[in-house]
Design an enzyme around this catalytic site. Structure first.
Site, PDB file in Angstrom:
ATOM      1  CB  SER A  57      -1.036  -0.232   0.855  1.00  0.00           C
ATOM      2  OG  SER A  57      -1.509   1.094   1.684  1.00  0.00           O
ATOM      3  CE1 TYR A  65      -7.128   4.469  -2.034  1.00  0.00           C
ATOM      4  CE2 TYR A  65      -4.308   5.136  -1.054  1.00  0.00           C
ATOM      5  CZ  TYR A  65      -5.279   4.922  -1.278  1.00  0.00           C
ATOM      6  OH  TYR A  65      -6.022   3.708  -0.566  1.00  0.00           O
ATOM      7  CB  THR A  67      -6.769   2.492  -5.176  1.00  0.00           C
ATOM      8  OG1 THR A  67      -5.731   0.988  -4.782  1.00  0.00           O
ATOM      9  CG2 THR A  67      -8.123   2.594  -4.601  1.00  0.00           C
ATOM     10  CE  LYS A  83      -7.971  -3.747  -3.837  1.00  0.00           C
ATOM     11  NZ  LYS A  83      -8.468  -2.156  -2.865  1.00  0.00           N
ATOM     12  CG  HIS A 110     -11.566   0.628  -0.154  1.00  0.00           C
ATOM     13  ND1 HIS A 110     -10.749   0.936  -1.788  1.00  0.00           N
ATOM     14  CD2 HIS A 110     -10.677   1.090   0.604  1.00  0.00           C
ATOM     15  CE1 HIS A 110      -9.157   1.540  -1.193  1.00  0.00           C
ATOM     16  NE2 HIS A 110      -9.281   1.245   0.324  1.00  0.00           N
TER      17      HIS A 110
END
Length: 389
Positions: A112, A135, A161, A257, A281
């Protein structure tokens, strides 16, 4: 929980309960909870219960092949580790333990952006394939820097994401007074003191923070840094143009995603993504939306084989994996299950979760009369889904 005891756990739910016993309530709820009424969390699980498997008899194989390929990466089983932030909350080993567990299981760990160890630290510790999640930050310079660090460190793919234009309302955290980093309050201090193993690990490791951003100069406290990260990583104005720009910055495999519609999946593939991860999520963003497994068929049909499709959300059993693959996914991702494993016993616990899912999937295939995951298709489901067979 000691490593030998973790290895004796039989199901993912057993691991979850072990994590519940070891972790302070505010930490366990941060991992376990979802947004608002948590109806999306429940939809992710209930969607699997609504699908029935249909086995064939006298058609199996003495051994089963569980391997698959996603975005060019060969895996020994079709279960990848999904990105999850601040894993040192669960255990001192955090992302380092999860990456090592994935390598031992022959699969991918996805780091992440909001990790508690840096891009470089995890790359150095991992001896298996790693992907990096990010992101669409408000500042493209931040994205460019993260992408370059991931490239130099040897991450094999990017996972973008796209379902966090704003942060969802996670009400368990509000009720528990959960902050990042955790701060003692009259409500939670006694509960923390009752978990001495967790407390020793938390206090004995490096300070919990968003490790990839400690040098940005936005305040010298973890609280100030957390506020910066939460503000800058969300952007309600993000658009498909941002995805096209990222495709130009990163020439390796790129997966998107947070897709639950066929139209969005098709658009992403037309812009050059190599994989689509069907995800809500984990129910931590928009409450009341479609469960991930309920959206899978539409996405698979829209992509039509032009990109790999992965299912993320609600997987707790090997039969769940089989159902997703039968619909058309190449693999699944798991988030909470391996974080439960970390909470129960560090990297050993995360590996135990993967071993449980491997054993359950293998047994499911044998009972289904399949020689491998590649044999699964929609004819193995009693409940009609989508248009493709």
């Amino acid at each position: 929980m000691r490593g030998r005891s973790v290895r004796s756990l039989t199901t993912v739910e057993d691991v979850r309960q072990a994590a519940r016993r070891r972790l302070p309530r505010m930490v366990f709820d941060f991992i376990d909870g979802g947004a608002e009424d948590e109806t999306t969390v429940r939809a992710n699980r209930e969607g699997f219960a609504d699908l029935a498997l249909k086995p064939a008899v006298l058609s199996g194989a003495r051994t089963r092949d569980l391997s698959t390929t996603v975005a060019g990466q060969r895996l020994s089983l079709p279960v990848l580790l999904s990105p999850a932030g601040l894993l040192r909350l669960a255990h001192r080993e955090g992302e380092l333990g999860a990456a090592r567990a994935a390598a031992r299981a022959g699969t991918v760990f996805t780091l992440s952006t909001g990790s508690s160890y840096t891009i470089e630290e995890v790359a150095a510790a991992a001896d298996g394939p790693t992907w990096f999640q990010l992101y669409l930050w408000r500042d493209r310079a931040v994205v460019s820097d993260l992408v370059e660090r991931a490239r130099v460190s040897g991450y094999g793919a990017l996972v973008l994401t796209v379902d966090v234009p704003v942060v969802g309302q996670r009400e368990r955290d509000l009720r528990n007074g959960m902050t990042l980093p955790p701060r003692p309050t009259p409500r939670n201090v006694l509960d923390v003191l009752r978990r001495p193993d967790w407390l020793r690990g938390y206090l004995g490791g490096p300070a919990l923070t968003f490790a990839n951003f400690t040098d940005i100069g936005r305040g010298d406290s973890a609280t100030a840094l957390g506020a910066f990260v939460n503000r800058e990583m969300t952007d309600p104005a993000q658009s498909w143009d941002d995805l096209a720009w990222l495709r130009e910055q990163w020439r390796g495999p790129l997966l998107i995603k947070g897709i639950v519609s066929g139209a969005d999946a098709r658009h992403a593939v037309d812009l050059g993504v190599d994989g689509v991860i069907v995800s809500n999520h984990g129910g931590r963003q928009l409450d009341g939306m479609v469960g991930a497994i309920g959206a899978l068929a539409e996405v698979v049909d829209a992509v039509g084989g032009d990109a790999d499709v992965v299912l993320d959300g609600g997987v707790r059993r090997g039969t769940d994996v089989a159902k997703a693959l039968a619909i058309g996914a190449r693999a699944v991702m798991v988030g909470r299950p391996y974080v439960y494993g970390l909470g129960a016993g560090g990297g050993t616990g995360a590996l135990r979760v993967l071993d449980i899912l491997r054993d359950e999937l293998d047994r499911c295939l044998a009972l289904m009369g399949c020689g491998g995951v590649g044999d699964l298709d929609r004819s193995h489901l009693a409940t009609p889904v989508g248009a493709r067979s």
